[in-house]
Design a protein around this motif. Structure first.
Motif, PDB file in Angstrom:
ATOM      1  N   ALA A   1       0.838  -1.205   0.000  1.00 23.75           N
ATOM      2  CA  ALA A   1       0.000   0.000   0.000  1.00 23.75           C
ATOM      3  C   ALA A   1       0.871   1.252   0.000  1.00 23.75           C
ATOM      4  O   ALA A   1       2.018   1.233   0.464  1.00 23.75           O
ATOM      5  CB  ALA A   1      -0.902  -0.011   1.229  1.00 23.75           C
ATOM      6  N   LYS A   2       0.291   2.336  -0.527  1.00 23.34           N
ATOM      7  CA  LYS A   2       0.999   3.618  -0.490  1.00 23.34           C
ATOM      8  C   LYS A   2       0.860   4.212   0.912  1.00 23.34           C
ATOM      9  O   LYS A   2      -0.203   4.115   1.538  1.00 23.34           O
ATOM     10  CB  LYS A   2       0.422   4.581  -1.526  1.00 23.34           C
ATOM     11  N   GLY A   3       1.934   4.835   1.379  1.00 20.18           N
ATOM     12  CA  GLY A   3       1.879   5.407   2.718  1.00 20.18           C
ATOM     13  C   GLY A   3       2.816   6.576   2.905  1.00 20.18           C
ATOM     14  O   GLY A   3       3.746   6.795   2.122  1.00 20.18           O
ATOM     15  N   VAL A   4       2.548   7.336   3.961  1.00 16.96           N
ATOM     16  CA  VAL A   4       3.424   8.438   4.343  1.00 16.96           C
ATOM     17  C   VAL A   4       3.717   8.301   5.831  1.00 16.96           C
ATOM     18  O   VAL A   4       2.836   7.945   6.621  1.00 16.96           O
ATOM     19  CB  VAL A   4       2.793   9.810   4.017  1.00 16.96           C
ATOM     20  N   VAL A   5       4.965   8.546   6.194  1.00 10.86           N
ATOM     21  CA  VAL A   5       5.396   8.431   7.585  1.00 10.86           C
ATOM     22  C   VAL A   5       5.669   9.833   8.122  1.00 10.86           C
ATOM     23  O   VAL A   5       6.552  10.537   7.620  1.00 10.86           O
ATOM     24  CB  VAL A   5       6.666   7.557   7.722  1.00 10.86           C
ATOM     25  N   LEU A   6       4.880  10.253   9.132  1.00 15.31           N
ATOM     26  CA  LEU A   6       5.092  11.551   9.782  1.00 15.31           C
ATOM     27  C   LEU A   6       6.011  11.305  10.973  1.00 15.31           C
ATOM     28  O   LEU A   6       5.664  10.556  11.889  1.00 15.31           O
ATOM     29  CB  LEU A   6       3.762  12.146  10.234  1.00 15.31           C
ATOM     30  N   THR A   7       7.165  11.945  10.950  1.00 17.29           N
ATOM     31  CA  THR A   7       8.243  11.580  11.868  1.00 17.29           C
ATOM     32  C   THR A   7       8.621  12.702  12.825  1.00 17.29           C
ATOM     33  O   THR A   7       8.888  13.828  12.396  1.00 17.29           O
ATOM     34  CB  THR A   7       9.500  11.176  11.062  1.00 17.29           C
ATOM     35  N   LEU A   8       8.650  12.365  14.112  1.00 22.13           N
ATOM     36  CA  LEU A   8       9.238  13.247  15.124  1.00 22.13           C
ATOM     37  C   LEU A   8      10.615  12.675  15.445  1.00 22.13           C
ATOM     38  O   LEU A   8      10.727  11.547  15.920  1.00 22.13           O
ATOM     39  CB  LEU A   8       8.392  13.266  16.394  1.00 22.13           C
ATOM     40  N   SER A   9      11.648  13.440  15.194  1.00 19.75           N
ATOM     41  CA  SER A   9      13.006  12.925  15.350  1.00 19.75           C
ATOM     42  C   SER A   9      13.517  13.043  16.781  1.00 19.75           C
ATOM     43  O   SER A   9      13.438  14.101  17.398  1.00 19.75           O
ATOM     44  CB  SER A   9      13.957  13.685  14.418  1.00 19.75           C
ATOM     45  N   ASP A  10      14.080  11.942  17.278  1.00 16.16           N
ATOM     46  CA  ASP A  10      14.784  11.964  18.567  1.00 16.16           C
ATOM     47  C   ASP A  10      16.262  11.649  18.337  1.00 16.16           C
ATOM     48  O   ASP A  10      16.943  11.142  19.224  1.00 16.16           O
ATOM     49  CB  ASP A  10      14.162  10.963  19.549  1.00 16.16           C
ATOM     50  N   VAL A  11      16.737  11.966  17.124  1.00 13.18           N
ATOM     51  CA  VAL A  11      18.112  11.651  16.732  1.00 13.18           C
ATOM     52  C   VAL A  11      18.797  12.914  16.230  1.00 13.18           C
ATOM     53  O   VAL A  11      18.234  13.643  15.407  1.00 13.18           O
ATOM     54  CB  VAL A  11      18.121  10.573  15.619  1.00 13.18           C
ATOM     55  N   LEU A  12      20.004  13.181  16.701  1.00 20.66           N
ATOM     56  CA  LEU A  12      20.764  14.324  16.201  1.00 20.66           C
ATOM     57  C   LEU A  12      21.061  14.131  14.721  1.00 20.66           C
ATOM     58  O   LEU A  12      21.482  13.051  14.303  1.00 20.66           O
ATOM     59  CB  LEU A  12      22.080  14.460  16.973  1.00 20.66           C
ATOM     60  N   GLY A  13      20.835  15.177  13.927  1.00 22.76           N
ATOM     61  CA  GLY A  13      21.064  15.082  12.491  1.00 22.76           C
ATOM     62  C   GLY A  13      19.851  14.565  11.736  1.00 22.76           C
ATOM     63  O   GLY A  13      19.805  14.623  10.511  1.00 22.76           O
ATOM     64  N   ASN A  14      18.859  14.040  12.463  1.00 18.49           N
ATOM     65  CA  ASN A  14      17.584  13.603  11.882  1.00 18.49           C
ATOM     66  C   ASN A  14      17.732  12.541  10.788  1.00 18.49           C
ATOM     67  O   ASN A  14      17.014  12.544   9.781  1.00 18.49           O
ATOM     68  CB  ASN A  14      16.810  14.812  11.319  1.00 18.49           C
ATOM     69  N   ASN A  15      18.680  11.634  10.981  1.00 21.09           N
ATOM     70  CA  ASN A  15      18.887  10.550  10.027  1.00 21.09           C
ATOM     71  C   ASN A  15      17.706   9.579  10.099  1.00 21.09           C
ATOM     72  O   ASN A  15      17.478   8.933  11.119  1.00 21.09           O
ATOM     73  CB  ASN A  15      20.197   9.827  10.358  1.00 21.09           C
ATOM     74  N   LEU A  16      16.959   9.469   9.013  1.00 26.46           N
ATOM     75  CA  LEU A  16      15.766   8.623   8.999  1.00 26.46           C
ATOM     76  C   LEU A  16      16.090   7.152   9.235  1.00 26.46           C
ATOM     77  O   LEU A  16      15.246   6.381   9.672  1.00 26.46           O
ATOM     78  CB  LEU A  16      15.020   8.784   7.671  1.00 26.46           C
ATOM     79  N   GLU A  17      17.310   6.752   8.967  1.00 25.06           N
ATOM     80  CA  GLU A  17      17.717   5.372   9.228  1.00 25.06           C
ATOM     81  C   GLU A  17      17.801   5.088  10.725  1.00 25.06           C
ATOM     82  O   GLU A  17      17.699   3.937  11.151  1.00 25.06           O
ATOM     83  CB  GLU A  17      19.078   5.084   8.603  1.00 25.06           C
ATOM     84  N   ALA A  18      17.990   6.129  11.508  1.00 25.37           N
ATOM     85  CA  ALA A  18      18.194   5.948  12.949  1.00 25.37           C
ATOM     86  C   ALA A  18      16.930   6.163  13.771  1.00 25.37           C
ATOM     87  O   ALA A  18      16.793   5.604  14.855  1.00 25.37           O
ATOM     88  CB  ALA A  18      19.292   6.891  13.440  1.00 25.37           C
ATOM     89  N   ILE A  19      16.007   6.972  13.273  1.00 24.33           N
ATOM     90  CA  ILE A  19      14.812   7.310  14.056  1.00 24.33           C
ATOM     91  C   ILE A  19      13.918   6.082  14.235  1.00 24.33           C
ATOM     92  O   ILE A  19      13.423   5.519  13.256  1.00 24.33           O
ATOM     93  CB  ILE A  19      14.027   8.455  13.392  1.00 24.33           C
ATOM     94  N   GLY A  20      13.731   5.681  15.482  1.00 24.43           N
ATOM     95  CA  GLY A  20      12.896   4.517  15.772  1.00 24.43           C
ATOM     96  C   GLY A  20      13.393   3.231  15.150  1.00 24.43           C
ATOM     97  O   GLY A  20      12.640   2.290  14.953  1.00 24.43           O
TER      98      GLY A  20
END
Length: 437
Positions: free
Chosen positions: A188-207
């Motif tokens: 399915a198509k989707g969108v991920v709304l992300t609150l970052s708790d990682v310095l630099g906001n690397n999407l690989e690291a968040i959660g």
């Protein structure tokens, strides 16, 4: 001139401004079957509804915002969070999980999310709400490893002050739902709304990137564990699985972004610091956000901040990030409280400094406080109460110490996590014009 109480009140105002519900409603809109996220948009057919999924400390307040924006368009919601849920809807399923260690509840949460994703067809649309804490709240260890072994591994990494990026690297390679693996359960198509708790906001690291991808490898995980002298202490099944993963490409995490899923960042530590700056500017303080981030061991951070204060005559300075702490004592506290206590232990008595350190999620370590605040008068109170600062530092009992002084920050859980903030106010009676020189 700023007082300790005024700075404490400013800190509480900062937490209100970064409330996830407020952040999401600022950036997301729904109109004429189109879902807008800042400048991006997603058209949802009139005959289709939206499926809401999510996990993390902020998931409830993020979901509240979406229901206010587009409730009539929501088919169903499946959420996994850290707190009790007071937001009840007939089409909403909520699982209260555990943090910082995964548990059977984490597995229950992971399976519920997998089931919902698997039920979606290719022409369905989902919104996933991702925030800090997900790495523990949602978990499904790979078949070769038991939950107890996964818990033991997580505990060892936390106790040995491994950076969050390294911890997440290991978690992703031991999990069936991290490092992009959760995304493999749907087309399915989707969108991920992300609150970052990682310095630099690397999407690989968040959660631990459940719906993104992972460029780290099994070899990286082994190297990190060796670097922090943890590898030989791990359960044998964990060690052998990681070693076998180095030899097999089939076991690796997904290495490219999924074309059907887009990520949008709606909150970060930078946003937290800028909100702090805006609020403190209203007090005519001319605050300065310091570029250097807090990410070292709490003792190193303390030494650097002490040196910084010695070099400044006056001003208001804002730091962001998250220190690590290697706990050796049996007291109560957390990285923020321990940082403030360590600073107090070497407080420059020739200066007039207000020093605050607090966690944006409202909880610091194993206590019900998120941090602490001190000023020059704190030294007098310590002497009056005949408190031995060094013994409290040694026993890692910062919470017990500041409880006696009534100088803890206790906003309660904010259902958010955008790392920590340190605010330093150095007062001087000299009139130098620019307060940050």
């Amino acid at each position: 001139m700023l007082t300790k109480k005024e700075l404490e009140n400013s800190f509480l105002s900062i937490l209100e401004e970064i409330h996830p519900k407020k952040l999401l409603k600022k950036q997301c809109k729904f109109k004429n079957d189109i879902f807008y996220i800042n400048s991006d948009s997603f058209e949802i057919p009139k005959n289709k509804k939206v499926h809401i999924l999510g996990s993390g400390k902020a998931v409830i307040s993020m979901a509240e915002a979406l229901y206010e924006i587009m409730e009539e368009k929501i088919q169903k919601a499946v959420l996994v969070g850290a707190y009790e849920n007071n937001f009840e809807k007939k089409n909403l399923t909520y699982i209260k999980s555990t943090h910082p260690l995964p548990s059977q509840k984490s597995i229950e949460g992971a399976k519920a999310l997998i089931k919902e994703l698997e039920s979606l067809s290719e022409d369905d649309f989902f919104i996933y709400l991702l925030s800090g804490g997900n790495s523990a709240l949602v978990e499904l260890p790979i078949d070769e490893i038991s939950l107890e072994e996964f818990q033991e591994t997580t505990k060892l990494m936390l106790q040995n002050s491994m950076p969050i990026e390294s911890i997440n690297c290991v978690r992703k390679h031991l999990s069936a739902v991290k490092g992009g693996r959760l995304a493999t359960f749907t087309k399915a198509k989707g969108v991920v709304l992300t609150l970052s708790d990682v310095l630099g906001n690397n999407l690989e690291a968040i959660g631990s990137a459940p719906l993104y991808f992972d460029s780290t490898t099994f070899q990286n995980a082994l190297d990190d564990l060796k670097k922090f002298d943890i590898l030989e202490s791990l359960p044998s099944s964990v060690r052998s699985y990681l070693e076998s993963g180095v030899q097999s490409k089939d076991l690796e995490t997904p290495k490219k972004e999924f074309s059907n899923i887009k990520h949008h960042l709606i909150g970060s530590n930078d946003i937290l610091l800028n909100e702090a700056k805006n609020i403190l500017e209203k007090k005519n303080l001319n605050p300065l956000i310091v570029d250097e981030k807090i990410e070292d061991d709490v003792q190193v951070v303390c030494e650097n901040l002490l040196q910084f204060c010695k070099e400044k005559e006056e001003g208001c300075f804002i730091y962001g990030g998250e220190a690590t702490v290697n706990v050796n004592g049996k007291g109560k506290g957390g990285r923020n409280q321990h940082l403030v206590l360590s600073f107090l232990n070497s407080y420059p008595e020739d200066k007039d400094i207000i020093f605050l350190s607090g966690a944006s999620d409202g909880i610091d370590g194993n206590s019900d406080a998120c941090g602490a605040i001190i000023d020059k008068d704190t030294i007098k109170k310590v002497k009056e109460l005949d408190l031995d600062i060094k013994s409290y530092v040694k026993n890692f009992d910062s919470n017990g110490f500041f409880e006696k002084l009534n100088q803890l920050l206790k906003p309660g859980p904010t259902h958010n996590n955008m790392l920590d903030i340190v605010i330093i106010y150095i007062n001087s009676n000299k009139n130098k014009g620019d307060k940050n020189v």
